[in-house]
Design an enzyme around this catalytic site. Structure first.
Site, PDB file in Angstrom:
ATOM      1  CB  CYS A  91      36.433  44.750  43.276  1.00 52.48           C
ATOM      2  SG  CYS A  91      34.891  43.895  43.577  1.00 52.48           S
ATOM      3  CB  CYS A 133      31.144  44.260  43.660  1.00 50.20           C
ATOM      4  SG  CYS A 133      30.311  42.988  42.702  1.00 50.20           S
ATOM      5  CB  CYS A 166      39.916  41.217  40.372  1.00 53.14           C
ATOM      6  SG  CYS A 166      40.672  41.099  38.752  1.00 53.14           S
TER       7      CYS A 166
END
Length: 135
Positions: free
Chosen positions: A88, A92, A14
């Protein structure tokens, strides 16, 4: 003679790695023990864990107080079999052959214990489902 099965690695990501991903990692460590390697990280880690998330997990008998927010490392994604993202977005890195899931969960930052309990319970349910899929 057959080889021992590989231990799957799950990475929870996160933004701040202070609440949602830490709670999910705590539940998976508690439920799976050493059958699963658990990592958690954030794209912009906070200085410390969310104390309300720590308190909510303590109510479940899971102590995450000793954990620290960590910066998401590409090597952690590369080493993981399953990558669970929680808000996120595009930060990522994506690698072929990995299983990715995006869990839409409210960020517990700034919320009271009653609201964080609802998020915690949702995370527990999702972790339990994830674990069934890993075994």
């Amino acid at each position: 003679m057959s080889e021992a099965p590989m231990t799957p690695t799950v990475l929870f990501v996160c933004v701040h790695n202070a609440g949602r991903s830490q709670m999910a990692a705590g539940f998976l460590r508690s439920l799976a023990g050493d059958r699963v390697r658990v990592l958690s990280a954030g794209s912009e880690p906070a200085a410390s864990l969310n104390p309300v998330a720590v308190a909510a997990m303590a109510e479940e008998g899971i102590d995450i107080a000793g954990e620290s927010p960590a910066l998401l490392a590409t090597d952690d994604v590369r080493a993981s079999d399953v990558v669970i993202t929680m808000g996120c977005g595009d930060t990522c890195p994506i690698f072929p052959g990995k299983r990715y899931e995006d869990w839409e969960l409210t960020d517990p930052a700034g919320l009271g214990i009653d609201e964080v309990r609802v998020i915690r319970d949702d995370i527990r349910m999702r972790v339990e489902r994830l674990l069934v899929g890993l075994e």
